[in-house]
Design an enzyme around this catalytic site. Structure first.
Site, PDB file in Angstrom:
ATOM      1  N   GLY A  65      64.149  66.598  41.787  1.00 46.30           N
ATOM      2  CA  GLY A  65      65.350  66.669  42.595  1.00 46.30           C
ATOM      3  C   GLY A  65      65.762  65.279  43.042  1.00 46.30           C
ATOM      4  O   GLY A  65      64.978  64.328  42.983  1.00 46.30           O
ATOM      5  N   GLY A 117      61.555  69.058  40.038  1.00 40.56           N
ATOM      6  CA  GLY A 117      62.669  69.894  39.625  1.00 40.56           C
ATOM      7  C   GLY A 117      62.808  70.024  38.120  1.00 40.56           C
ATOM      8  O   GLY A 117      63.326  71.033  37.627  1.00 40.56           O
ATOM      9  N   GLU A 139      54.733  65.938  44.389  1.00 41.80           N
ATOM     10  CA  GLU A 139      55.416  66.035  45.681  1.00 41.80           C
ATOM     11  C   GLU A 139      54.584  65.556  46.871  1.00 41.80           C
ATOM     12  O   GLU A 139      55.137  65.035  47.847  1.00 41.80           O
ATOM     13  CB  GLU A 139      55.878  67.482  45.916  1.00 41.80           C
ATOM     14  N   ASP A 147      57.094  72.590  44.670  1.00 41.42           N
ATOM     15  CA  ASP A 147      57.974  73.748  44.792  1.00 41.42           C
ATOM     16  C   ASP A 147      58.529  74.149  43.430  1.00 41.42           C
ATOM     17  O   ASP A 147      57.826  74.069  42.446  1.00 41.42           O
ATOM     18  CB  ASP A 147      59.076  73.458  45.815  1.00 41.42           C
TER      19      ASP A 147
END
Length: 354
Positions: A65, A117, A139, A147
């Site tokens: 992301g 992502g 992360e 995630d």
């Protein structure tokens, strides 16, 4: 239309090209929406039998992301655009779910960097890795947690590999990805022309089988994860992050020393949250995992650990994040469990319809 996502249909295959090379194809909200629109459009289009997602560059499939965006809007007021943060994660996780349950073959060519992502828009499909693949769920390095469905696909990795990859955030190769069940096929760069020709010439309805037949002739080589598997399973099945570290400290091997060095740079709190996340994810389906992660991401930004991590590694680049707490010994069970407390009633959860 999007300047960073290009779509087309040819020979029964819907093609999505990620084209934001300077940012290593880091996903913006606009990109998430463009990919979602294409997939929803093609889902019921009989002229599209398969979907191929790839990058305009071999340097990166997708580095994750847009974390600079996370930092900026995470510190903003609603008038300054902070509401877009909520939109981003709700829509990104909805896209991850769409990929996992897409009714047509969905193929991801994971050249170069594939992180965060990027894993989210690949792991639900047919996953092709290459010599340039650099895969990670890193992360914890920025004060976030794995995630985009990481609680699902990491918890389903063999043995303790999911805990190892999530808690350390280390980068792995194509051979490692295949070994960990995070990839399906290997395509050597030396034979890239043949793969490109196959992807262009094969009708969409036959594409998945053609890729499998092509990849059967190629081997990715030895996996470092396979070499270290016994040590990984021994240490990372210890039951908690403090127990993992204690186990590593009792080991005089090079693997243990290197792993301890990596762990020392990560957020103590988010390593602990990640361990609990993967543990819980093993008992949930894809939708349940994404709903859990959506709750966690709200708590994560309220806590501020991720904003500090991005500041240190991306904004100021001092590589000296001030983690809170600063040490693992200060992380309590209550701190960890707080991340899993419901934010919304079930009927109002942003992902309740998954």
């Amino acid at each position: 239309m999007s300047e960073t996502i290009h779509t087309s249909v040819s020979n029964g295959t819907g093609l999505i090209v990620l084209d934001r090379p300077k940012a290593l194809n880091s996903l913006s909200l606009e990109m998430v929406r463009a990919i979602t629109r294409a997939l929803r459009c093609w889902r019921d289009d009989d002229s599209v039998a398969a979907v191929l997602v790839r990058s305009s560059s071999e340097k990166a499939f997708c580095a994750g992301g847009d974390i600079r965006f996370f930092h900026d809007v995470g510190r903003a007021t609603p008038q300054g655009g902070s509401a877009l943060l909520e939109d981003f994660f709700t829509e990104e996780y909805s896209l991850n779910h769409l990929v996992h349950f897409y009714p047509k073959p969905y193929i991801a060519l994971m050249d170069g960097v594939v992180m965060g992502g990027g894993m989210g828009i690949a792991q639900g499909g047919v996953r092709i890795v290459t010599d340039k693949t650099k895969m990670a769920m890193p992360e914890v390095n920025i004060g976030l947690f794995p995630d985009v469905g990481g609680s699902y696909f990491l918890s389903h990795a063999p043995g303790a590999l999911g805990y190892y990859l999530g808690v350390t955030g280390v980068t792995i190769t194509a051979a490692d990805a295949l070994y960990a069940g995070l990839a399906d096929h290997y395509a050597p760069l030396a034979d890239r022309a043949a793969l490109d020709n196959l992807l262009a010439a094969t009708p969409g309805a036959q594409l998945r089988d053609a890729i499998a037949a092509y990849a059967a002739a190629h081997e990715a080589g030895a996996s470092a994860l396979a070499v270290d598997r016994a040590a990984i399973d021994r240490h990372f099945s210890a039951g908690s992050v403090p127990a993992i570290i204690a186990s590593l400290q009792a080991d005089t091997s090079e693997f243990a020393a290197k792993t301890l060095q990596v762990i020392a740079t990560r957020s103590p709190l988010m390593m602990s949250v990640t361990h609990e996340l993967i543990k819980r994810g093993a008992a949930l389906d894809v939708a349940g995992c994404l709903r859990m992660e959506r709750t966690l991401v709200r708590h994560n930004f309220e806590n501020g650990e991720v904003i500090e991590g991005v500041r240190a590694l991306v904004i100021d680049k001092d590589n000296a994040p001030h983690w809170q707490p600063a040490t693992l010994a200060e992380v309590t069970s209550e701190m960890v469990q707080r991340f899993f407390l419901p934010v919304w009633p079930d009927y109002a959860h942003p992902l309740r319809h998954l």
